[in-house]
Design an enzyme around this catalytic site. Structure first.
Site, short mmCIF file in Angstrom:
data_model
loop_
_atom_site.label_atom_id
_atom_site.label_comp_id
_atom_site.label_asym_id
_atom_site.label_seq_id
_atom_site.Cartn_x
_atom_site.Cartn_y
_atom_site.Cartn_z
N ASP A 76 21.09 13.47 -28.06
CA ASP A 76 20.30 12.54 -27.25
C ASP A 76 20.22 11.20 -27.96
O ASP A 76 19.20 10.82 -28.54
CB ASP A 76 18.91 13.08 -26.90
CG ASP A 76 18.27 12.27 -25.76
OD1 ASP A 76 18.92 11.30 -25.30
OD2 ASP A 76 17.15 12.59 -25.35
N PHE A 171 8.64 13.29 -21.30
CA PHE A 171 7.40 13.28 -20.53
C PHE A 171 6.97 11.87 -20.16
O PHE A 171 7.44 10.88 -20.73
CB PHE A 171 6.28 13.98 -21.32
CG PHE A 171 5.97 13.34 -22.65
CD1 PHE A 171 5.12 12.24 -22.74
CD2 PHE A 171 6.52 13.83 -23.83
CE1 PHE A 171 4.83 11.65 -23.96
CE2 PHE A 171 6.24 13.24 -25.07
CZ PHE A 171 5.40 12.14 -25.13
N HIS A 275 13.85 7.00 -31.52
CA HIS A 275 13.62 7.85 -32.70
C HIS A 275 14.80 8.77 -33.00
O HIS A 275 14.68 9.70 -33.80
CB HIS A 275 12.27 8.61 -32.60
CG HIS A 275 12.09 9.48 -31.39
ND1 HIS A 275 10.89 9.57 -30.74
CD2 HIS A 275 12.94 10.29 -30.74
CE1 HIS A 275 11.01 10.41 -29.72
NE2 HIS A 275 12.25 10.86 -29.71
N ASN A 276 15.93 8.52 -32.35
CA ASN A 276 17.20 9.22 -32.62
C ASN A 276 18.29 8.18 -32.55
O ASN A 276 18.86 7.98 -31.48
CB ASN A 276 17.47 10.22 -31.49
CG ASN A 276 17.19 11.63 -31.86
OD1 ASN A 276 16.55 11.91 -32.87
ND2 ASN A 276 17.66 12.53 -31.04
N SER A 309 1.42 15.97 -28.94
CA SER A 309 1.87 17.09 -28.12
C SER A 309 1.23 16.94 -26.76
O SER A 309 0.47 15.99 -26.53
CB SER A 309 1.44 18.42 -28.73
OG SER A 309 0.04 18.59 -28.53
N SER A 314 -1.90 10.86 -29.37
CA SER A 314 -0.72 10.16 -29.88
C SER A 314 -1.20 8.87 -30.53
O SER A 314 -2.35 8.47 -30.35
CB SER A 314 0.23 9.83 -28.73
OG SER A 314 0.63 11.01 -28.07
N HIS A 331 8.42 10.63 -36.17
CA HIS A 331 8.61 10.36 -34.73
C HIS A 331 7.65 11.16 -33.88
O HIS A 331 7.70 11.10 -32.66
CB HIS A 331 10.05 10.66 -34.33
CG HIS A 331 10.32 12.10 -33.99
ND1 HIS A 331 9.97 13.16 -34.79
CD2 HIS A 331 10.94 12.66 -32.90
CE1 HIS A 331 10.35 14.28 -34.22
NE2 HIS A 331 10.94 14.01 -33.09
N ALA A 333 4.67 14.81 -34.16
CA ALA A 333 4.04 15.82 -35.01
C ALA A 333 5.12 16.73 -35.58
O ALA A 333 5.01 17.24 -36.68
CB ALA A 333 3.03 16.63 -34.20
P1 5GP Z 1 11.44 15.24 -29.86
O1 5GP Z 1 11.95 13.89 -29.66
O2 5GP Z 1 11.72 15.72 -31.25
O3 5GP Z 1 11.91 16.20 -28.85
O4 5GP Z 1 9.85 15.16 -29.69
C1 5GP Z 1 9.10 14.12 -30.22
C2 5GP Z 1 7.67 14.51 -30.49
O5 5GP Z 1 6.90 14.37 -29.30
C3 5GP Z 1 7.39 15.94 -30.90
O6 5GP Z 1 7.60 16.11 -32.28
C4 5GP Z 1 5.91 16.12 -30.55
O7 5GP Z 1 5.09 15.79 -31.64
C5 5GP Z 1 5.69 15.12 -29.42
N1 5GP Z 1 5.44 15.71 -28.08
C6 5GP Z 1 6.12 16.73 -27.49
N2 5GP Z 1 5.68 16.93 -26.22
C7 5GP Z 1 4.70 16.01 -26.00
C8 5GP Z 1 3.87 15.68 -24.86
O8 5GP Z 1 3.94 16.28 -23.79
N3 5GP Z 1 2.98 14.65 -25.02
C9 5GP Z 1 2.87 13.95 -26.19
N4 5GP Z 1 1.99 12.94 -26.24
N5 5GP Z 1 3.63 14.24 -27.27
C10 5GP Z 1 4.55 15.24 -27.18
MN MN Z 2 15.35 13.41 -26.10
MN MN Z 3 12.86 12.52 -28.50
#
Ligand code: 5GP
Ligand code: MN
Ligand code: MN
Length: 402
Positions: A76, A171, A275-276, A309, A314, A331, A333
Protein backbone atom coordinates in the site's frame (compact mmCIF):
# COMPACT_ATOMS: atom_id res chain seq x y z
CA UNK A 1 14.66 8.54 24.34
CA UNK A 2 16.04 5.53 22.55
CA UNK A 3 18.03 2.42 23.30
CA UNK A 4 20.73 1.36 20.85
CA UNK A 5 20.67 -2.32 19.95
CA UNK A 6 23.73 -3.66 18.11
CA UNK A 7 23.23 -5.24 14.70
CA UNK A 8 24.19 -8.89 14.12
CA UNK A 9 27.67 -8.16 12.69
CA UNK A 10 30.34 -5.55 13.28
CA UNK A 11 29.58 -3.92 9.93
CA UNK A 12 25.86 -3.66 10.71
CA UNK A 13 24.38 -0.25 11.31
CA UNK A 14 23.05 0.38 14.83
CA UNK A 15 19.34 -0.08 15.56
CA UNK A 16 17.90 2.85 17.51
CA UNK A 17 14.82 1.80 19.37
CA UNK A 18 12.05 3.98 20.75
CA UNK A 19 10.29 0.81 21.92
CA UNK A 20 11.25 -1.12 25.02
CA UNK A 21 13.60 -3.80 23.58
CA UNK A 22 12.07 -6.53 25.80
CA UNK A 23 8.61 -5.74 24.41
CA UNK A 24 9.59 -6.32 20.78
CA UNK A 25 8.45 -9.73 19.42
CA UNK A 26 11.37 -12.06 18.56
CA UNK A 27 10.32 -12.20 14.88
CA UNK A 28 10.29 -8.42 14.70
CA UNK A 29 13.73 -8.25 16.30
CA UNK A 30 15.00 -10.76 13.76
CA UNK A 31 13.63 -8.58 10.92
CA UNK A 32 15.31 -5.49 12.37
CA UNK A 33 18.65 -7.30 12.64
CA UNK A 34 18.34 -8.56 9.05
CA UNK A 35 17.76 -5.03 7.81
CA UNK A 36 20.60 -3.58 9.88
CA UNK A 37 23.02 -6.13 8.39
CA UNK A 38 22.31 -5.25 4.74
CA UNK A 39 25.39 -3.57 3.23
CA UNK A 40 23.27 -0.65 1.93
CA UNK A 41 21.64 0.21 5.25
CA UNK A 42 22.77 3.51 6.75
CA UNK A 43 20.55 3.38 9.83
CA UNK A 44 17.42 1.86 11.36
CA UNK A 45 15.07 3.67 13.73
CA UNK A 46 12.39 1.67 15.51
CA UNK A 47 9.18 3.41 16.51
CA UNK A 48 7.20 2.55 19.67
CA UNK A 49 4.39 0.95 17.61
CA UNK A 50 6.76 -1.60 16.01
CA UNK A 51 5.51 -5.05 15.06
CA UNK A 52 6.36 -7.80 12.58
CA UNK A 53 5.76 -7.04 8.90
CA UNK A 54 6.73 -8.59 5.56
CA UNK A 55 10.53 -8.52 5.24
CA UNK A 56 10.82 -5.44 7.44
CA UNK A 57 8.86 -4.46 10.53
CA UNK A 58 5.87 -2.11 10.54
CA UNK A 59 6.66 0.90 12.73
CA UNK A 60 10.23 1.40 11.57
CA UNK A 61 12.38 3.69 9.47
CA UNK A 62 15.11 2.39 7.17
CA UNK A 63 17.66 4.77 5.68
CA UNK A 64 19.63 3.26 2.80
CA UNK A 65 22.47 4.62 0.70
CA UNK A 66 21.91 4.05 -3.01
CA UNK A 67 19.31 1.34 -2.46
CA UNK A 68 15.67 0.76 -1.64
CA UNK A 69 13.73 -2.41 -0.84
CA UNK A 70 10.32 -2.47 -2.54
CA UNK A 71 8.94 -5.19 -0.24
CA UNK A 72 9.96 -3.14 2.78
CA UNK A 73 7.97 -0.21 1.40
CA UNK A 74 5.10 -2.64 1.02
CA UNK A 75 2.08 -2.93 -1.24
CA UNK A 76 0.00 0.00 0.00
CA UNK A 77 2.37 2.64 -1.35
CA UNK A 78 1.54 6.04 0.16
CA UNK A 79 -0.90 4.72 2.75
CA UNK A 80 -1.46 7.47 5.27
CA UNK A 81 -3.79 9.84 7.06
CA UNK A 82 -5.58 13.11 6.39
CA UNK A 83 -7.42 15.31 8.87
CA UNK A 84 -9.05 18.70 9.03
CA UNK A 85 -10.48 20.81 11.85
CA UNK A 86 -13.95 22.22 11.20
CA UNK A 87 -15.62 25.30 12.70
CA UNK A 88 -18.29 23.06 14.27
CA UNK A 89 -18.46 22.15 17.94
CA UNK A 90 -19.84 19.00 19.56
CA UNK A 91 -23.19 20.56 20.52
CA UNK A 92 -24.01 21.20 16.87
CA UNK A 93 -23.82 17.50 15.99
CA UNK A 94 -27.14 15.62 16.07
CA UNK A 95 -27.82 13.34 19.06
CA UNK A 96 -28.41 10.44 16.70
CA UNK A 97 -25.20 10.07 14.71
CA UNK A 98 -26.40 7.08 12.67
CA UNK A 99 -27.77 9.33 9.90
CA UNK A 100 -24.47 11.16 9.64
CA UNK A 101 -22.70 7.81 9.38
CA UNK A 102 -25.04 6.72 6.58
CA UNK A 103 -24.43 9.97 4.68
CA UNK A 104 -20.67 9.50 4.94
CA UNK A 105 -21.02 5.92 3.66
CA UNK A 106 -23.09 7.18 0.73
CA UNK A 107 -20.68 10.00 -0.14
CA UNK A 108 -17.41 8.07 -0.07
CA UNK A 109 -17.27 4.59 -1.62
CA UNK A 110 -15.93 2.19 1.01
CA UNK A 111 -14.77 -1.42 0.80
CA UNK A 112 -12.54 -3.34 -1.55
CA UNK A 113 -12.88 -2.85 -5.29
CA UNK A 114 -15.50 -0.08 -5.06
CA UNK A 115 -15.48 2.62 -7.75
CA UNK A 116 -16.73 6.12 -8.44
CA UNK A 117 -18.10 7.21 -11.78
CA UNK A 118 -19.38 10.65 -10.99
CA UNK A 119 -16.64 12.76 -9.41
CA UNK A 120 -15.30 15.63 -11.51
CA UNK A 121 -11.71 15.70 -10.28
CA UNK A 122 -11.05 19.25 -11.55
CA UNK A 123 -13.69 20.52 -9.09
CA UNK A 124 -12.04 18.95 -6.05
CA UNK A 125 -11.00 21.54 -3.50
CA UNK A 126 -9.44 20.28 -0.30
CA UNK A 127 -11.27 21.69 2.73
CA UNK A 128 -9.40 24.76 3.93
CA UNK A 129 -7.59 25.26 0.59
CA UNK A 130 -8.03 28.50 -1.36
CA UNK A 131 -7.99 26.91 -4.81
CA UNK A 132 -9.05 23.61 -6.37
CA UNK A 133 -6.48 20.82 -6.40
CA UNK A 134 -4.38 21.30 -9.54
CA UNK A 135 -2.13 19.21 -11.72
CA UNK A 136 -4.55 16.44 -12.71
CA UNK A 137 -3.50 16.59 -16.36
CA UNK A 138 0.22 16.09 -15.58
CA UNK A 139 -0.69 13.47 -13.03
CA UNK A 140 -2.59 11.36 -15.59
CA UNK A 141 0.19 11.89 -18.14
CA UNK A 142 2.44 10.31 -15.52
CA UNK A 143 0.09 7.34 -15.43
CA UNK A 144 0.67 6.71 -19.13
CA UNK A 145 4.42 6.33 -18.48
CA UNK A 146 4.07 3.75 -15.70
CA UNK A 147 5.07 0.10 -16.01
CA UNK A 148 3.16 -1.06 -19.10
CA UNK A 149 2.62 -4.67 -18.08
CA UNK A 150 0.75 -3.48 -15.02
CA UNK A 151 -1.24 -0.55 -16.34
CA UNK A 152 -2.11 -1.40 -19.94
CA UNK A 153 -5.73 -0.44 -20.58
CA UNK A 154 -6.46 0.24 -16.94
CA UNK A 155 -6.68 4.00 -16.77
CA UNK A 156 -10.49 4.01 -16.52
CA UNK A 157 -10.51 1.72 -13.53
CA UNK A 158 -7.66 3.52 -11.83
CA UNK A 159 -9.37 6.88 -12.21
CA UNK A 160 -12.65 5.43 -10.92
CA UNK A 161 -10.85 4.27 -7.78
CA UNK A 162 -9.60 7.80 -7.12
CA UNK A 163 -11.51 9.05 -4.08
CA UNK A 164 -12.38 5.61 -2.67
CA UNK A 165 -11.42 4.22 0.71
CA UNK A 166 -10.60 0.55 0.18
CA UNK A 167 -11.02 -2.23 2.72
CA UNK A 168 -9.36 -3.46 5.88
CA UNK A 169 -8.59 -0.90 8.52
CA UNK A 170 -8.92 2.08 6.23
CA UNK A 171 -11.47 4.37 7.85
CA UNK A 172 -13.30 7.70 7.91
CA UNK A 173 -14.00 9.33 11.26
CA UNK A 174 -15.66 12.27 12.91
CA UNK A 175 -13.63 13.22 16.00
CA UNK A 176 -13.88 15.70 18.85
CA UNK A 177 -10.88 17.46 20.36
CA UNK A 178 -10.55 18.32 24.05
CA UNK A 179 -12.32 21.66 23.50
CA UNK A 180 -15.26 20.01 21.72
CA UNK A 181 -14.07 21.06 18.25
CA UNK A 182 -15.15 18.72 15.42
CA UNK A 183 -12.47 17.15 13.20
CA UNK A 184 -12.74 14.95 10.11
CA UNK A 185 -10.10 12.28 9.67
CA UNK A 186 -9.40 9.44 7.23
CA UNK A 187 -6.93 6.64 6.50
CA UNK A 188 -6.22 5.30 3.00
CA UNK A 189 -3.54 4.77 0.37
CA UNK A 190 -2.97 4.13 -3.33
CA UNK A 191 -5.69 1.47 -3.79
CA UNK A 192 -5.45 -1.20 -6.50
CA UNK A 193 -2.92 0.52 -8.71
CA UNK A 194 -0.38 1.05 -5.89
CA UNK A 195 -0.74 -2.60 -4.99
CA UNK A 196 -0.20 -3.80 -8.56
CA UNK A 197 2.83 -1.59 -9.15
CA UNK A 198 4.38 -2.67 -5.83
CA UNK A 199 3.76 -6.38 -6.49
CA UNK A 200 5.36 -6.07 -9.93
CA UNK A 201 8.53 -4.41 -8.64
CA UNK A 202 8.84 -6.78 -5.68
CA UNK A 203 8.89 -9.67 -8.18
CA UNK A 204 11.51 -7.96 -10.35
CA UNK A 205 13.77 -7.26 -7.35
CA UNK A 206 13.84 -10.92 -6.34
CA UNK A 207 15.51 -11.87 -9.63
CA UNK A 208 18.43 -9.42 -9.38
CA UNK A 209 21.96 -10.74 -8.67
CA UNK A 210 22.57 -8.67 -5.53
CA UNK A 211 19.57 -10.33 -3.87
CA UNK A 212 20.48 -14.00 -4.12
CA UNK A 213 21.99 -14.50 -0.63
CA UNK A 214 19.71 -12.42 1.54
CA UNK A 215 18.55 -13.62 4.96
CA UNK A 216 14.99 -12.93 3.76
CA UNK A 217 13.95 -12.70 0.07
CA UNK A 218 11.55 -9.91 1.04
CA UNK A 219 14.53 -7.64 1.62
CA UNK A 220 15.53 -7.64 -2.05
CA UNK A 221 16.71 -4.20 -3.13
CA UNK A 222 17.11 -2.04 -6.20
CA UNK A 223 20.46 -0.28 -6.56
CA UNK A 224 21.15 3.29 -7.66
CA UNK A 225 21.88 3.89 -11.34
CA UNK A 226 20.14 0.76 -12.59
CA UNK A 227 17.14 0.71 -14.95
CA UNK A 228 15.15 -1.31 -12.38
CA UNK A 229 15.70 1.37 -9.74
CA UNK A 230 14.70 4.10 -12.19
CA UNK A 231 11.48 2.25 -13.07
CA UNK A 232 10.63 1.62 -9.42
CA UNK A 233 11.24 5.22 -8.41
CA UNK A 234 9.02 6.52 -11.22
CA UNK A 235 6.16 4.20 -10.26
CA UNK A 236 6.69 4.63 -6.51
CA UNK A 237 6.58 8.42 -6.55
CA UNK A 238 3.57 8.39 -8.87
CA UNK A 239 1.71 5.99 -6.54
CA UNK A 240 2.58 8.19 -3.56
CA UNK A 241 1.02 11.12 -5.41
CA UNK A 242 -2.04 8.96 -6.22
CA UNK A 243 -2.44 8.24 -2.50
CA UNK A 244 -2.13 11.91 -1.58
CA UNK A 245 -4.75 12.88 -4.17
CA UNK A 246 -7.00 9.97 -3.21
CA UNK A 247 -7.15 11.23 0.38
CA UNK A 248 -7.67 14.83 -0.79
CA UNK A 249 -10.67 13.81 -2.93
CA UNK A 250 -12.20 11.85 -0.05
CA UNK A 251 -11.66 14.64 2.44
CA UNK A 252 -13.46 16.95 0.02
CA UNK A 253 -16.38 14.51 -0.38
CA UNK A 254 -16.48 14.14 3.41
CA UNK A 255 -16.50 17.93 3.88
CA UNK A 256 -19.36 18.19 1.36
CA UNK A 257 -21.46 15.95 3.62
CA UNK A 258 -21.05 18.49 6.43
CA UNK A 259 -21.64 21.45 4.08
CA UNK A 260 -25.06 20.08 3.13
CA UNK A 261 -26.05 19.90 6.77
CA UNK A 262 -24.23 23.05 7.97
CA UNK A 263 -23.98 25.54 5.07
CA UNK A 264 -21.82 27.93 7.12
CA UNK A 265 -19.19 25.40 8.17
CA UNK A 266 -15.58 26.41 7.51
CA UNK A 267 -12.38 24.40 7.61
CA UNK A 268 -8.79 24.96 8.73
CA UNK A 269 -5.99 23.88 6.41
CA UNK A 270 -6.04 20.10 5.97
CA UNK A 271 -3.18 17.94 7.25
CA UNK A 272 -1.98 14.96 5.21
CA UNK A 273 0.81 12.51 5.96
CA UNK A 274 1.93 9.27 4.35
CA UNK A 275 3.04 6.50 6.70
CA UNK A 276 4.17 3.93 4.09
CA UNK A 277 6.52 5.65 1.71
CA UNK A 278 9.98 6.67 0.56
CA UNK A 279 11.58 10.12 0.68
CA UNK A 280 15.02 11.37 -0.40
CA UNK A 281 16.61 13.09 2.59
CA UNK A 282 20.07 14.14 3.77
CA UNK A 283 21.52 13.49 7.24
CA UNK A 284 25.00 14.73 8.17
CA UNK A 285 25.71 15.34 4.52
CA UNK A 286 24.77 11.77 3.54
CA UNK A 287 22.00 11.43 0.95
CA UNK A 288 19.71 8.54 1.81
CA UNK A 289 16.46 6.97 0.67
CA UNK A 290 14.35 6.90 3.82
CA UNK A 291 11.64 4.23 3.92
CA UNK A 292 8.99 4.98 6.51
CA UNK A 293 7.13 1.70 6.85
CA UNK A 294 4.46 2.49 9.38
CA UNK A 295 6.09 5.75 10.43
CA UNK A 296 5.42 9.41 9.69
CA UNK A 297 7.77 12.25 8.94
CA UNK A 298 8.28 14.40 12.04
CA UNK A 299 10.78 17.02 10.92
CA UNK A 300 10.85 20.23 12.98
CA UNK A 301 7.38 21.81 12.65
CA UNK A 302 5.81 19.09 10.44
CA UNK A 303 2.20 18.37 11.36
CA UNK A 304 1.29 14.69 11.52
CA UNK A 305 -1.53 12.35 12.50
CA UNK A 306 -1.16 9.35 14.85
CA UNK A 307 -4.35 7.26 15.05
CA UNK A 308 -5.10 4.91 17.97
CA UNK A 309 -7.87 2.43 17.12
CA UNK A 310 -11.62 2.38 16.37
CA UNK A 311 -12.38 2.95 20.05
CA UNK A 312 -9.43 4.92 21.43
CA UNK A 313 -8.33 8.42 20.61
CA UNK A 314 -5.91 9.72 18.02
CA UNK A 315 -3.39 12.56 18.04
CA UNK A 316 -2.47 15.49 15.87
CA UNK A 317 1.24 16.06 16.42
CA UNK A 318 4.03 18.47 15.53
CA UNK A 319 7.45 17.05 14.71
CA UNK A 320 10.48 17.97 16.80
CA UNK A 321 13.00 17.10 14.10
CA UNK A 322 15.01 14.40 15.84
CA UNK A 323 17.71 13.36 13.36
CA UNK A 324 18.56 10.23 15.38
CA UNK A 325 15.10 8.95 14.34
CA UNK A 326 15.56 10.28 10.79
CA UNK A 327 12.92 12.93 11.62
CA UNK A 328 10.20 10.34 12.20
CA UNK A 329 7.52 9.20 14.64
CA UNK A 330 5.11 6.28 15.02
CA UNK A 331 2.22 5.88 12.56
CA UNK A 332 -0.31 4.67 15.11
CA UNK A 333 -0.61 2.45 18.14
CA UNK A 334 0.48 -0.60 16.14
CA UNK A 335 -1.02 -4.08 16.32
CA UNK A 336 -0.61 -6.05 19.52
CA UNK A 337 -1.73 -9.30 17.86
CA UNK A 338 -2.55 -10.71 14.44
CA UNK A 339 -6.05 -10.49 13.01
CA UNK A 340 -6.49 -14.26 13.51
CA UNK A 341 -5.45 -14.03 17.13
CA UNK A 342 -7.88 -11.13 17.67
CA UNK A 343 -10.77 -13.12 16.18
CA UNK A 344 -9.93 -16.02 18.54
CA UNK A 345 -9.60 -13.85 21.61
CA UNK A 346 -12.48 -11.39 21.26
CA UNK A 347 -16.24 -11.52 20.67
CA UNK A 348 -18.75 -9.05 19.25
CA UNK A 349 -19.75 -8.34 22.87
CA UNK A 350 -16.15 -7.27 23.62
CA UNK A 351 -16.22 -5.08 20.52
CA UNK A 352 -19.43 -3.38 21.69
CA UNK A 353 -17.86 -2.66 25.09
CA UNK A 354 -14.62 -1.33 23.62
CA UNK A 355 -16.38 0.96 21.13
CA UNK A 356 -18.96 2.34 23.52
CA UNK A 357 -20.10 5.80 22.45
CA UNK A 358 -18.77 5.37 18.91
CA UNK A 359 -21.23 5.19 16.00
CA UNK A 360 -19.61 2.33 14.07
CA UNK A 361 -20.00 -1.26 12.84
CA UNK A 362 -20.20 -3.72 15.71
CA UNK A 363 -20.40 -7.03 13.82
CA UNK A 364 -18.15 -10.12 13.47
CA UNK A 365 -16.58 -8.62 10.33
CA UNK A 366 -14.66 -6.01 12.34
CA UNK A 367 -13.78 -7.96 15.50
CA UNK A 368 -10.18 -8.18 14.21
CA UNK A 369 -10.08 -4.35 14.42
CA UNK A 370 -11.13 -4.26 18.09
CA UNK A 371 -9.19 -1.69 20.14
CA UNK A 372 -7.80 -4.52 22.31
CA UNK A 373 -5.94 -5.90 19.26
CA UNK A 374 -3.82 -2.72 19.21
CA UNK A 375 -1.20 -1.41 21.63
CA UNK A 376 -2.16 1.26 24.13
CA UNK A 377 -1.83 4.54 22.22
CA UNK A 378 -1.10 6.53 25.39
CA UNK A 379 1.95 4.39 26.19
CA UNK A 380 3.07 4.69 22.58
CA UNK A 381 2.82 8.50 22.77
CA UNK A 382 4.71 8.56 26.09
CA UNK A 383 7.67 6.82 24.43
CA UNK A 384 8.13 9.42 21.71
CA UNK A 385 8.08 12.77 23.52
CA UNK A 386 11.50 13.49 21.97
CA UNK A 387 10.06 12.93 18.47
CA UNK A 388 6.75 14.83 18.50
CA UNK A 389 4.69 17.19 20.62
CA UNK A 390 0.92 16.80 20.85
CA UNK A 391 -1.14 19.53 19.16
CA UNK A 392 -4.61 18.02 19.68
CA UNK A 393 -6.02 14.93 21.33
CA UNK A 394 -8.96 13.51 19.38
CA UNK A 395 -11.71 11.00 20.22
CA UNK A 396 -13.96 9.58 17.51
CA UNK A 397 -17.75 9.70 17.70
CA UNK A 398 -18.31 8.19 14.23
CA UNK A 399 -16.05 5.59 12.59
CA UNK A 400 -16.72 4.14 9.13
CA UNK A 401 -14.49 1.14 8.40
CA UNK A 402 -13.53 0.08 4.88
P1 5GP B 1 -1.95 0.58 9.40
O1 5GP B 1 -1.63 1.66 8.48
O2 5GP B 1 -0.71 -0.05 9.96
O3 5GP B 1 -2.86 -0.43 8.83
O4 5GP B 1 -2.75 1.23 10.63
C1 5GP B 1 -2.37 2.44 11.18
C2 5GP B 1 -2.81 2.59 12.62
O5 5GP B 1 -4.16 3.07 12.66
C3 5GP B 1 -2.87 1.34 13.47
O6 5GP B 1 -1.60 1.03 13.99
C4 5GP B 1 -3.84 1.73 14.59
O7 5GP B 1 -3.15 2.28 15.69
C5 5GP B 1 -4.71 2.80 13.95
N1 5GP B 1 -6.12 2.42 13.71
C6 5GP B 1 -6.58 1.25 13.18
N2 5GP B 1 -7.93 1.30 13.02
C7 5GP B 1 -8.34 2.52 13.45
C8 5GP B 1 -9.62 3.19 13.52
O8 5GP B 1 -10.67 2.67 13.14
N3 5GP B 1 -9.63 4.46 14.02
C9 5GP B 1 -8.49 5.09 14.45
N4 5GP B 1 -8.60 6.34 14.91
N5 5GP B 1 -7.28 4.49 14.40
C10 5GP B 1 -7.19 3.23 13.89
MN1 MN C 1 -3.26 1.05 3.84
MN1 MN D 1 -1.98 2.66 6.78
Amino acid sequence: MYTTVPGPTEQSSPIRMWAEPESVEPQALEQLRNVAALPWTHGVAVMPDVHRGIGATVGSVIAMKGAVSPAAVGVDIGCGMSAVKTSLVADQLPDDLSKLRTRIEQAVPVGRGVHHKDVRLEAVQEPGAKKPLRGWHEFWQGFDELERTVTRGKRGRVSEQMGTLGGGNHFLEVNLDAQGGVWLMLHSGSRGIGNQLAAHHIEVARTLPQNQDLPDPDLAVFLADTPQMAAYRRDLFWAQEYARRNRAVMLWLFAEVLRKEFPKVTFDKAISCHHNYVAEETYDGVEVLVTRKGAIRAGGGDLGIIPGSMGTGSYIVRGLGNAAAFNSASHGAGRLMSRNQARKQFTVEDLKKQTKGVECRKDPGVVDEIPGAYKDIRSVMARQTDLVEIVAELKQVVCVKG
